[in-house]
Design an enzyme around this catalytic site. Structure first.
Site, PDB file in Angstrom:
ATOM      1  N   LEU A  99      44.267 -44.702 -65.304  1.00 17.29           N
ATOM      2  CA  LEU A  99      45.580 -44.890 -65.901  1.00 17.29           C
ATOM      3  C   LEU A  99      46.118 -46.272 -65.552  1.00 17.29           C
ATOM      4  CD1 LEU A  99      48.296 -43.858 -67.196  1.00 17.29           C
ATOM      5  CD2 LEU A  99      48.885 -43.017 -64.909  1.00 17.29           C
ATOM      6  N   SER A 100      46.624 -46.998 -66.543  1.00 18.69           N
ATOM      7  CA  SER A 100      47.294 -48.273 -66.323  1.00 18.69           C
ATOM      8  C   SER A 100      46.348 -49.274 -65.648  1.00 18.69           C
ATOM      9  CB  SER A 100      48.570 -48.039 -65.507  1.00 18.69           C
ATOM     10  OG  SER A 100      49.380 -49.186 -65.479  1.00 18.69           O
TER      11      SER A 100
END
Length: 374
Positions: free
Chosen positions: A169-170
């Site tokens: 994520l991210s």
């Protein structure tokens, strides 16, 4: 595993033992409420839930100075798959395992989970350094550390080397792109969530850009150049930064900078992006699609498109090779901010910072696309 989740599991296990080994009248109301809650949220009562996320001894080859955490379901059979899950900035392994829905999937589908963790000593916001040439190249820094952890998992748990996957994520999504680019022969597939294309912060041999990057990072701190070139808007920034757009061919050339061995077939890639993401420019989804379709040698026109979720909240597109095999898929999720989609009502993850319920569970959907579903 989070403290609250671990406590609930311990109480549930205690209650089950009491109910099974003692008189039924000794089952307390609290235990019965736990059992009812478990039934409503879809959790599976089995020995597998006795497992917990634990910190493991980091491998000797750890040039990125990362911590190693793992979640291994009890009685995991030899030859099981491995999923590497990379947290986002300001997160940790234990704030990402249950919350993301990956531990529940590991229990249900019987695979091991590797959770590398960034340290504040490396980056003040605990972001994986996908933007740094010291960490986003084959056999360097954090990329090399994660690779060594995978080898530890293979040796310790009999992992099937042909069924290793990576997701993040991210900044963890940015690092997922790094691992796929630097070690394409290691992974069967990957999933990048609210992430960035590999090499988006690269100066690509330009002296002018190299000097701009040097002074930007020197003045504003490590990774500042990446915010500008990759379309990452910092907290409190007056406006919105956008990713630098490139052609598919330019993005494909960036992959070569990772130093990975060019594979016969690149790993399959699943891409996820919320259309309300205020941190990572949603246009990164299109740039990622261009990069990975170009890597696979397929065009940028989707072969299939559908609306998924309950209610239908995200647009799913597939990009197939000449044999009709899906090589890249994109998921544009309506209403999703800078977060990983979870679905607590169906037993997938928990709401919290960077975890949002928009009617779809990313973990189960990704596992299905990887062929891990039963």
């Amino acid at each position: 595993m989070g403290t609250q989740a671990g406590s609930a599991r311990s109480m549930l296990a205690w209650g089950l033992r009491l109910c099974l080994l003692s008189r039924a009248s000794q089952c307390t109301n609290q235990v019965m409420r736990l059992l009812a809650t478990c039934a409503l949220t879809g959790c599976v009562v089995s020995a597998a839930h006795a497992a917990e996320t634990v910190q493991a001894t980091s491998p000797r080859a750890n040039p990125g100075h990362l911590r190693m955490y793992k979640y291994v379901p009890d009685s995991l059979p030899a030859g099981a798959p491995l999923v590497v899950a990379l947290h986002g900035c300001k997160q940790s392994a234990e704030s990402f395992d249950d919350e993301s829905g990956w531990t529940a999937s590991a229990d249900a589908l019987q695979f091991a989970l590797l959770l590398p963790e960034q340290q504040e000593a490396n980056h003040r916001d605990r972001c994986f350094r996908f933007f740094s040439s010291g960490h986003n190249r084959r056999d360097r820094g954090e990329a090399a550390s994660i690779r060594a952890m995978i080898e530890e998992m293979k040796a310790s748990h009999g992992i099937d080397p042909g069924r290793i996957f990576v997701t993040g994520l991210s900044a963890g999504g940015g690092m997922t792109a790094v691992m796929l680019a630097a070690y394409p022969e290691v992974f069967q597939a990957g999933a990048i969530i609210a992430g960035l294309p590999y090499g988006c912060a690269s100066t690509s041999g330009s002296i002018a850009l190299a000097w701009q990057r040097y002074w930007t990072d020197l003045w504003y701190g490590e990774g500042a150049w990446a915010t500008v070139r990759c379309g990452i808007t910092p907290d409190g920034f007056p406006g919105r930064l956008t990713v630098a757009s490139r052609t598919p061919e330019e993005w494909r050339e960036r992959l070569a900078e990772a130093g990975g061995r060019r594979p016969a077939v690149w790993p399959r890639v699943s891409l996820w992006q919320g259309d309300q993401d205020g941190r990572v420019d949603p246009a990164n989804l299109a740039e990622l699609m261009k990069q990975w379709t170009a890597a696979h040698g397929v065009d940028q026109t989707s072969d299939e498109e559908s609306l998924l979720g309950s209610p239908p909240t995200h647009r799913h597109r597939t990009y197939q090779d000449a044999q009709g095999r899906v090589r890249v898929e994109t998921n544009e999720v309506a209403g999703l901010g800078h977060a990983l989609p979870v679905s607590p009502g169906s037993g997938c993850g928990r709401l919290g910072r960077s975890f949002e319920d928009v009617g779809v569970c990313a973990a189960t959907s990704i596992a299905s696309s990887w062929g891990l579903s039963r």
